[in-house]
Scaffold this motif. Sequence first.
Motif, short mmCIF file in Angstrom:
data_model
loop_
_atom_site.label_atom_id
_atom_site.label_comp_id
_atom_site.label_asym_id
_atom_site.label_seq_id
_atom_site.Cartn_x
_atom_site.Cartn_y
_atom_site.Cartn_z
N ILE A 281 2.39 10.12 -0.17
CA ILE A 281 3.62 10.66 -0.24
C ILE A 281 5.29 10.38 -0.41
CG2 ILE A 281 2.42 9.31 1.80
CD1 ILE A 281 3.23 6.61 1.47
N VAL A 282 6.21 10.97 -0.27
CA VAL A 282 7.77 11.14 -0.33
C VAL A 282 7.86 10.36 0.50
CG1 VAL A 282 7.51 12.89 -2.00
CG2 VAL A 282 7.12 13.53 0.51
N ARG A 283 9.70 9.95 0.41
CA ARG A 283 10.41 8.96 0.89
C ARG A 283 11.32 9.49 1.74
NH1 ARG A 283 11.35 2.85 1.76
NH2 ARG A 283 10.42 2.93 -0.10
N THR A 284 11.64 9.58 3.15
CA THR A 284 12.41 10.81 2.89
C THR A 284 14.06 10.35 3.50
OG1 THR A 284 12.00 10.20 5.98
CG2 THR A 284 11.48 12.33 4.87
N ALA A 285 14.73 10.64 3.44
CA ALA A 285 16.63 10.08 3.81
C ALA A 285 16.11 9.36 5.06
CB ALA A 285 17.50 11.78 4.44
N ASP A 286 15.53 9.20 5.80
CA ASP A 286 15.56 8.03 6.97
C ASP A 286 14.98 7.04 6.62
OD1 ASP A 286 13.43 9.23 7.10
OD2 ASP A 286 13.39 9.78 9.46
N GLY A 287 14.13 7.06 5.32
CA GLY A 287 13.83 6.26 5.26
C GLY A 287 12.15 5.97 5.42
N GLY A 288 11.40 6.45 6.18
CA GLY A 288 10.38 7.13 6.71
C GLY A 288 9.03 7.49 5.11
N TYR A 289 8.29 7.65 5.64
CA TYR A 289 7.60 8.50 4.37
C TYR A 289 6.94 10.11 5.41
CZ TYR A 289 7.58 4.58 1.66
OH TYR A 289 8.08 3.25 1.26
N VAL A 290 6.21 10.55 4.89
CA VAL A 290 6.14 11.44 4.54
C VAL A 290 4.86 12.60 3.80
CG1 VAL A 290 7.94 13.41 6.39
CG2 VAL A 290 7.71 13.61 4.18
N GLN B 181 0.68 -1.24 0.06
CA GLN B 181 0.25 -0.22 0.11
C GLN B 181 1.07 1.46 0.00
OE1 GLN B 181 -2.51 -1.51 3.49
NE2 GLN B 181 -4.42 -0.96 2.44
N LEU B 182 1.78 1.32 0.58
CA LEU B 182 2.98 2.11 0.91
C LEU B 182 3.19 2.54 -0.01
CD1 LEU B 182 4.69 1.82 4.24
CD2 LEU B 182 3.14 3.48 3.57
N GLN B 183 4.39 1.72 -1.28
CA GLN B 183 4.47 1.63 -2.51
C GLN B 183 3.33 2.36 -3.30
OE1 GLN B 183 5.93 -1.78 -3.61
NE2 GLN B 183 7.87 -1.66 -2.09
N MET B 184 2.05 2.50 -3.09
CA MET B 184 1.30 2.32 -4.38
C MET B 184 1.24 3.98 -4.19
SD MET B 184 -0.19 1.35 -7.35
CE MET B 184 -1.96 1.62 -8.00
N MET B 185 1.20 3.98 -3.05
CA MET B 185 0.57 5.83 -2.40
C MET B 185 2.23 6.99 -2.49
SD MET B 185 -0.79 5.62 1.31
CE MET B 185 -1.74 6.95 1.97
N GLU B 186 3.08 6.07 -2.31
CA GLU B 186 4.76 6.56 -2.97
C GLU B 186 4.18 6.87 -4.76
OE1 GLU B 186 8.38 4.83 -2.21
OE2 GLU B 186 9.87 6.61 -2.84
N PHE B 187 4.22 5.72 -5.54
CA PHE B 187 3.78 5.51 -6.88
C PHE B 187 2.71 6.72 -7.30
CE2 PHE B 187 1.77 3.97 -10.82
CZ PHE B 187 2.78 4.38 -11.73
N ASN B 188 1.40 7.01 -6.12
CA ASN B 188 0.21 7.98 -7.22
C ASN B 188 1.30 9.32 -6.45
OD1 ASN B 188 -0.99 6.33 -7.61
ND2 ASN B 188 -1.97 6.26 -6.06
N GLY B 189 2.48 9.39 -5.29
CA GLY B 189 2.58 10.48 -5.36
C GLY B 189 1.58 11.46 -4.26
#
Lengths: 294, 290
Positions: free
Chosen positions: A51-60, A41-49
């Motif tokens: 959320i974005v991955r931060t430098a420390d590996g989390g998401y915002v 699900q997280l990958q899907m949300m990132e693909f849709n734009g």
Amino acid sequence: MGGGKGNPWLISGFLLVVFLLAWHFFTLRGAFDPRGLTEEQLQMMEFNGDIVRTADGGYVWNPEKEKVKGVPGPLAVMEKAWTELGEAFVKKGTNDHGIAYLVLYTVSRFAAGFLAASVVAIMLGVLLGLNKVLFQAVNPFIQILKPISPLAWMPLLLYTVKDPKWTAVLVVFMAALWPTLATTAFGVNSLRKDYLHVAAILQLSWVKRLYKVILPGAAPTIVNGLRISFGSALVAVVPAEMLLGELGVGYLSWIEWNNLDISGVIFAILVVGVVGVILDSGFNKLAGLVTYQE
Amino acid sequence: MAFLEIDHVSKYFPSHTGDGQVCIFNDVTIKIDKGEFVTTIGHSGCGKTTLLNIIAGLETMSEGGIILSGKEVCGPGLDRMVVFQTFSLMPWMTVFQNIRLAVKAAYPDWDREKIAAHVQKYVDLVGLRGSETKRPTALSGGMKQRVGLARAFSIEPKVLLLDEPFAQIDALTRGVIQEELIQMWNTTRNTVFMVTHDVDEAILLSDRILLMTNGPSARIAEIVDVTIPRPRSRESIIEHPHYYKIRNHIIHFLVRHAKHGPSGDGGPPDQSVSEAPLQVNFGKDVSVLR
């Protein structure tokens, strides 16, 4: 009105703070919480734009997409205002002028239409006010034309004058014409006959009669008409700019909507309000000069 | 020939029902000499203010004519200035500006200083020095009418027309202004035509008092000579033996005509429209002259 104690400014300030806080908390969105979501699900949300991955590996939440999601809070609007005011006198391109220019365009467009309408309306109004038969003859036309929204004239005006710049001025003109015309005719017509009698005995020329007696005598009523025209013209200028794409504060609100920049839209609304207050207080100062007490 | 002649003047209005006309007053003839002070008394609605407005040229007459110093007058003019019951001061002008408007109109050739000096003279004459820059709203009724009088006297008209000038002023102030008017009139000796309800005011100020019957079809029924020598003051005038004779005569006339009611057709005196007015003079025997 009942009595009341306290400082009104204090209450105004309090109301503003309450409003801003309420606005802030209702539009606040929490930080992104990945708990309960699968990796897929997280990958899907990132693909849709979303959320974005931060430098420390989390998401915002994706800050770019946040701008158009929900209603922006007061802080976002203040940030937008700060940027816009910082570039108030910058011209970035043919359609991207600083806010100071936009205000100037709107005010001058408004002033041209309002002043022209006032001059025409007062002259016609005096004529109709002095001649009862003429007034009765023309009144049905005024009654039909008066309730027409000034914006309804726009397509016809645009077609006839073939120039959006002048069309916008003419829309303001149409908005400001009728209230002043009607009240001037009324004010002149209901001028106390005594004043005209004095003018007649003193054998004043018609020019003197107009400037010394009729206009100053009807001034309080004329100013009331101008005040109504003023409000109506101020209401008309914003949509006229939106529809005609003429640079101004009304245009700003529409272009920010086209850019899907809701902070910009809210900022434009606030600018319209401030411009209205400034013009209105200027008008009141002028009105105070010509009115008298009976 | 008299200085001011109101010659067989009648006034008709279209009636409310639309058919025919209502006669307000009929065949009024008054001859006023130069420097004479003539007052008309009558009940409300008898048309006395209409008559004054016709002399001023502010209303038109239906029949007859008005001749002032040998010439027929037509329309309003600077030779016949009105002092209005409602003061008629321009509320957007100061005291000074109100009078100056009239002086400028009457003497268009004068320069600024001459006009200002002339205005100031009349401001001083009515005791309003110091109030020149006030607007009428800031003045009491009495002060407003002082401005009205100053404005009227300032253009030095041939005839002054006073339309119930003190009716809207409180009784105490009224007496004071009446005496001020006497003083101003003593220096100028204008010809004055006044209308009023106030019998005491009429006796104090006038040389002759015209008594008007009730309308419609009102007419001048009697002319009372005020046989009390000038100078007069409110205090001394009541001591004169003729004062109460004149006063009672006028009040009896007014009461008698009030009983006839507004229709005015209650008694024989009103029917004799073409009859000349009764001349009343307490210096001689009451007799019909003319």
